[in-house]
Each structure stands twice: as C-alpha cells, then as structure tokens.
Design an enzyme around this catalytic site. Structure first.
Site, PDB file in Angstrom:
ATOM      1  N   GLU A  99      45.380  24.742 -44.628  1.00  0.00           N
ATOM      2  CA  GLU A  99      45.482  24.854 -46.049  1.00  0.00           C
ATOM      3  C   GLU A  99      44.017  24.689 -46.683  1.00  0.00           C
ATOM      4  O   GLU A  99      43.064  24.214 -46.088  1.00  0.00           O
ATOM      5  CB  GLU A  99      46.226  23.611 -46.583  1.00  0.00           C
ATOM      6  CG  GLU A  99      47.829  23.811 -46.119  1.00  0.00           C
ATOM      7  CD  GLU A  99      48.314  22.459 -46.500  1.00  0.00           C
ATOM      8  OE1 GLU A  99      47.932  21.656 -46.840  1.00  0.00           O
ATOM      9  OE2 GLU A  99      49.669  22.539 -46.464  1.00  0.00           O
ATOM     10  N   CYS A 112      38.173  24.146 -51.224  1.00  0.00           N
ATOM     11  CA  CYS A 112      38.194  23.292 -50.402  1.00  0.00           C
ATOM     12  C   CYS A 112      38.673  24.042 -49.291  1.00  0.00           C
ATOM     13  O   CYS A 112      39.788  24.285 -49.252  1.00  0.00           O
ATOM     14  CB  CYS A 112      39.003  22.088 -50.931  1.00  0.00           C
ATOM     15  SG  CYS A 112      38.801  20.918 -49.536  1.00  0.00           S
ATOM     16  N   CYS A 119      43.234  16.776 -37.027  1.00  0.00           N
ATOM     17  CA  CYS A 119      42.077  16.179 -37.045  1.00  0.00           C
ATOM     18  C   CYS A 119      42.021  15.179 -36.073  1.00  0.00           C
ATOM     19  O   CYS A 119      43.209  14.404 -36.045  1.00  0.00           O
ATOM     20  CB  CYS A 119      41.478  15.827 -38.422  1.00  0.00           C
ATOM     21  SG  CYS A 119      39.651  14.819 -38.386  1.00  0.00           S
ATOM     22  N   CYS A 123      41.071   8.598 -39.383  1.00  0.00           N
ATOM     23  CA  CYS A 123      40.982   7.739 -40.652  1.00  0.00           C
ATOM     24  C   CYS A 123      42.274   7.194 -41.222  1.00  0.00           C
ATOM     25  O   CYS A 123      43.301   8.129 -41.369  1.00  0.00           O
ATOM     26  CB  CYS A 123      40.284   8.507 -41.656  1.00  0.00           C
ATOM     27  SG  CYS A 123      38.533   9.255 -41.119  1.00  0.00           S
ATOM     28  N   CYS A 126      44.216   8.737 -44.348  1.00  0.00           N
ATOM     29  CA  CYS A 126      44.227  10.054 -44.597  1.00  0.00           C
ATOM     30  C   CYS A 126      45.403  10.785 -43.955  1.00  0.00           C
ATOM     31  O   CYS A 126      45.725  10.633 -42.741  1.00  0.00           O
ATOM     32  CB  CYS A 126      42.854  10.731 -44.087  1.00  0.00           C
ATOM     33  SG  CYS A 126      42.866  12.581 -43.926  1.00  0.00           S
ATOM     34  N   GLY A 168      40.404  18.576 -41.099  1.00  0.00           N
ATOM     35  CA  GLY A 168      39.338  18.808 -39.835  1.00  0.00           C
ATOM     36  C   GLY A 168      38.068  18.026 -40.092  1.00  0.00           C
ATOM     37  O   GLY A 168      37.828  17.809 -41.214  1.00  0.00           O
ATOM     38  N   GLU A 169      37.384  17.967 -39.039  1.00  0.00           N
ATOM     39  CA  GLU A 169      35.987  17.241 -38.940  1.00  0.00           C
ATOM     40  C   GLU A 169      35.193  18.379 -38.893  1.00  0.00           C
ATOM     41  O   GLU A 169      35.025  18.829 -37.641  1.00  0.00           O
ATOM     42  CB  GLU A 169      35.724  15.863 -37.942  1.00  0.00           C
ATOM     43  CG  GLU A 169      34.417  15.697 -37.649  1.00  0.00           C
ATOM     44  CD  GLU A 169      33.573  15.411 -38.693  1.00  0.00           C
ATOM     45  OE1 GLU A 169      33.763  14.437 -39.536  1.00  0.00           O
ATOM     46  OE2 GLU A 169      32.536  16.122 -39.156  1.00  0.00           O
ATOM     47  N   SER A 200      31.042  18.321 -45.149  1.00  0.00           N
ATOM     48  CA  SER A 200      31.486  16.742 -45.258  1.00  0.00           C
ATOM     49  C   SER A 200      31.904  16.164 -43.950  1.00  0.00           C
ATOM     50  O   SER A 200      32.569  17.086 -43.153  1.00  0.00           O
ATOM     51  CB  SER A 200      32.540  16.347 -46.356  1.00  0.00           C
ATOM     52  OG  SER A 200      32.998  15.194 -46.246  1.00  0.00           O
ATOM     53  N   SER A 222      31.405  10.828 -45.628  1.00  0.00           N
ATOM     54  CA  SER A 222      32.631   9.993 -46.050  1.00  0.00           C
ATOM     55  C   SER A 222      32.254   8.684 -45.731  1.00  0.00           C
ATOM     56  O   SER A 222      32.730   8.214 -44.396  1.00  0.00           O
ATOM     57  CB  SER A 222      33.829  10.626 -45.468  1.00  0.00           C
ATOM     58  OG  SER A 222      35.157   9.792 -45.935  1.00  0.00           O
ATOM     59  N   LEU A 223      31.992   7.755 -46.472  1.00  0.00           N
ATOM     60  CA  LEU A 223      31.514   6.411 -46.167  1.00  0.00           C
ATOM     61  C   LEU A 223      32.593   5.169 -46.205  1.00  0.00           C
ATOM     62  O   LEU A 223      32.754   4.712 -45.283  1.00  0.00           O
ATOM     63  CB  LEU A 223      30.380   5.956 -46.893  1.00  0.00           C
ATOM     64  CG  LEU A 223      29.240   4.847 -46.687  1.00  0.00           C
ATOM     65  CD1 LEU A 223      28.681   5.454 -45.274  1.00  0.00           C
ATOM     66  CD2 LEU A 223      28.385   4.450 -47.640  1.00  0.00           C
ATOM     67  N   ASN A 224      33.130   5.270 -47.514  1.00  0.00           N
ATOM     68  CA  ASN A 224      34.476   4.428 -47.596  1.00  0.00           C
ATOM     69  C   ASN A 224      34.353   2.812 -47.524  1.00  0.00           C
ATOM     70  O   ASN A 224      35.516   2.266 -47.339  1.00  0.00           O
ATOM     71  CB  ASN A 224      35.753   5.135 -46.897  1.00  0.00           C
ATOM     72  CG  ASN A 224      35.754   6.750 -47.219  1.00  0.00           C
ATOM     73  OD1 ASN A 224      35.206   7.088 -48.275  1.00  0.00           O
ATOM     74  ND2 ASN A 224      35.835   7.184 -46.112  1.00  0.00           N
ATOM     75  N   ASN A 298      44.321   8.225 -53.634  1.00  0.00           N
ATOM     76  CA  ASN A 298      45.496   8.975 -54.003  1.00  0.00           C
ATOM     77  C   ASN A 298      46.696   8.270 -53.495  1.00  0.00           C
ATOM     78  O   ASN A 298      47.021   8.683 -52.160  1.00  0.00           O
ATOM     79  CB  ASN A 298      45.348  10.631 -53.485  1.00  0.00           C
ATOM     80  CG  ASN A 298      44.317  11.363 -54.480  1.00  0.00           C
ATOM     81  OD1 ASN A 298      44.208  11.110 -55.586  1.00  0.00           O
ATOM     82  ND2 ASN A 298      43.469  11.917 -53.617  1.00  0.00           N
ATOM     83  N   CYS A 341      42.763  15.018 -52.216  1.00  0.00           N
ATOM     84  CA  CYS A 341      42.175  14.765 -51.216  1.00  0.00           C
ATOM     85  C   CYS A 341      42.840  13.744 -50.090  1.00  0.00           C
ATOM     86  O   CYS A 341      43.543  12.619 -50.498  1.00  0.00           O
ATOM     87  CB  CYS A 341      40.745  13.606 -51.746  1.00  0.00           C
ATOM     88  SG  CYS A 341      39.692  13.325 -50.470  1.00  0.00           S
TER      89      CYS A 341
END
Ligand code: SF4
Length: 353
Positions: A99, A112, A119, A123, A126, A168-169, A200, A222-224, A298, A341
């Site tokens: 997508e 995007c 992936c 995470c 996600c 994906g990464e 990213s 992507s730290l989070n 989200n 996201c």
C-alpha cells in the site's frame, strides 16, 4: 515468481539503474546513448510497451522485448478518507500486495510508499509488523508506487514530498531502495529533489551510515522512547542497537549543511509521554542535528494502547521546543480507511481471514 525476471527469464528493465540499462543495451550491440533514450521512455513517458519507443528502430525494440519486460503495478483499490487522504492498494506480479498513501496537507501532497511486503522488525505498536516479513520490493516496485500514483492524481495536483515510511524497513532492503532512489532523483527519470524525499528507519545503524554516504535524501529515525528499557519493550531492534549506539551513529553522520535528522516519536499514553520523557529526549538529542516529529498513537481495536490527550502532547512539544529543538506534531490522517501511520496492510489481511 521473482520480481526481477518473468517466466520467460526476461529482466525487469524498470528495476535497472541507468548504468545497468547501458550494459543491457551494449550487450545487444547497440550504442551507449540508446540507454538514456530507453530510460527516458520508461520513466518520463511511462510507456507500457517497448513498441511505443518511436525514436528507436523496430528491430531493436523487438530485441529488447526478447530480453526485457516492463513491470507495472496493478491498482487493486483506491480508498478515499473523509479528510482527503487516499490509500492505494497495489497488487504485485506474484499476487502479493503493498500500500501507498497520498496525504494532502496545505500546499503539500505527500506520498508515503512501502519498501517491503510486510516487515520483520516487529515494533509492537505497528500493525504492519503483525504481517511478518514476506519479501523485499524490487526497485521497480518501489519507484512505480510514485510513477503510477502520479497518474492517479486529481486535476491540478502534484506530489510534493515522498516518504519511505509505509510497509517495511527500507534499510533492510537498501540495495533495492538505493536503485529506486536513483530513479526518483534522476532528472532523466522521475526528477524529485533530494530535499523532498525522506527515508525512515527503525534504527539499522549500518544501513544508516551506508544510506547517508550513498544518497543526499532526508533521514528519519523512528525513536519512540526515552530510555533503553522503554525502547526494548516496543522495538526489538533496540536490543541489537541500543539508544547510545544509535544516537552516536546519528551524531557522526555526514549530513549536508542545513540538514537535520527527523526523530519520530510515537506517543503512547502513560508509557512514553511524560515530561520526564521529554527531558530525557532533549538531553539525548542535544548532541545530534535533530528535529522531532511527535506522532500521537493512532488508537485501533488491535492494540490496547491509548493516545495521550492534546494537553499532554502540547506540554511535551512545548518542553522540547523550549529546550531548543524544533518539534512538530503529526496530525492523524486517513484513520477511517486504515491509512494512518502504523496501520498499513491490516485491512487487506483482515478481509482475507
Ligand atoms: S514501525 Fe516500521 S519498522 Fe516497525 S514494524 Fe512497523 S513498518 Fe516495520
């Protein structure tokens, strides 16, 4: 079926860089400059068949058709959110799906795009991670998300920004991502500015160094989390490359003048949204050329995680800004079509279950 060749063993010419097309053309006994003609036809004129290349001899077109083919994504569905966000679901040649999301915002129209089917990074917040890793996208499958989306825009629209933040990464598929970035950036192909493209990563440090050396595009991490304990709990990659190592690598990256790394921070209520988190984040990022993008979580039925209140997000943002680091809040877009996201891929799998 592997995406680089078809069942007649012909090579996917849209997955080749310009030098590789030169090799192909010279291998067929033709002059080098023919490669640039082919490259322009396939990316600027977006041909569907080699027969359309009218400045190239019929015999060469036929020879090319014997050795190569032109990959195209099949648009399976385009959903439009109440807020104008559009999710594009693409069917690939082997039946897999990915997508892309078109996100309007003021003067901008951001696309995007995805870099893998599924992936492997896992995470926990996600939904794409739930799919697990299926396979890498080829360069054509990455670049065509942009090229074919251009053909689906409303009148007067133009894609202003491209982010590799979909499924994906990207740095786990860096060889193919670099070929695709070359196609996006080349003035003879899709001709986007490096200032308008962002890649990213969840924090694959070797890939970050390689990408920064190889391409001038913008980097996002992507730290989070503000501690290793927190990050270990939601991002398995942190166990291999902890915050100290990741931030030290970021500090040493050779960034072009004026560029900053964007640190994305998904805010989860009661988990990483306190002012103590904001203080630790500031301290961590001070030595780095950094800016912060806060992403209030989200909420969705698949996770027992909550989005912090606007007040909490605002207080966190104020603290980071007052500490001297640019900090924005990403507004949630496309929630009603699962295009926000961390939601990509979920609906496709659900309807199949
Ligand atoms: S956040 Fe990105 S890296 Fe992590 S599981 Fe989702 S798609 Fe993969």
């Amino acid at each position: 079926m592997p995406p680089f060749t078809d069942d007649r063993d012909r090579v996917d010419v849209r997955s080749l860089s310009l030098p590789e097309i030169r090799d192909l053309v010279q291998g067929l006994g033709k002059e080098k400059f023919r490669a640039l003609q082919v490259y322009k036809w396939i990316w600027q004129r977006k041909i569907a068949s080699f027969q359309e290349m009218t400045n190239i001899s019929k015999s060469f077109r036929a020879e090319l058709g014997e050795r190569a083919f032109l990959y195209e994504l099949a648009l399976e569905r385009m959903e439009r959110s109440r807020d104008g966000t559009r999710k594009l679901a693409w069917r690939l040649r082997d039946g897999q799906r990915v997508e892309s999301v078109l996100i309007p915002g003021g003067e901008r129209l951001t696309l995007c795009i995805s870099s893998q089917v599924g992936c492997a990074m896992g995470c926990t917040f996600c939904l794409t991670g739930d799919l697990g890793f299926v396979r890498n996208l080829s360069p054509a499958e990455i670049a065509l998300q942009v090229s074919q989306a251009e053909g689906l825009l409303d009148a007067g629209e133009r894609i202003s920004n491209i982010v590799l933040m979909g499924m994906g990464e990207p740095l786990a598929n860096l060889d193919n991502v670099l070929v695709a970035l070359g196609i996006l950036l080349d003035e003879n192909a899709l001709n986007y500015s490096h200032r308008k493209i962002t890649v990213s990563t969840a924090g694959l440090v070797k890939g970050l160094v390689r990408l920064a050396d190889a391409s001038p595009v913008n980097l996002a991490v992507s730290l989070n989390a503000s501690t290793d304990g927190q990050r270990d709990a939601i991002m398995p990659v942190n166990k291999a490359h902890g915050l100290g190592e990741l931030l030290e690598i970021c500090r040493r990256l050779p960034l072009p003048a004026g560029k900053r790394i964007t640190f994305e921070y998904v805010m989860i209520a009661g988990f990483n949204d306190s002012l103590d988190d904001a203080r630790r984040l500031l301290k961590m990022l001070r030595p780095v050329k950094a800016k912060v993008n806060l992403i209030p979580y989200n909420e969705n039925p698949h996770r027992d995680l909550e989005c912090p209140s606007d007040e909490v997000v605002g207080a966190f943002q104020d603290h980071v800004v007052q500490g001297g680091i640019q900090c924005s809040v990403r507004s949630s877009r496309g929630l009603d079509i699962s295009a926000a996201c961390g939601q990509l891929g979920k609906r496709a799998t659900q309807t199949e279950e």
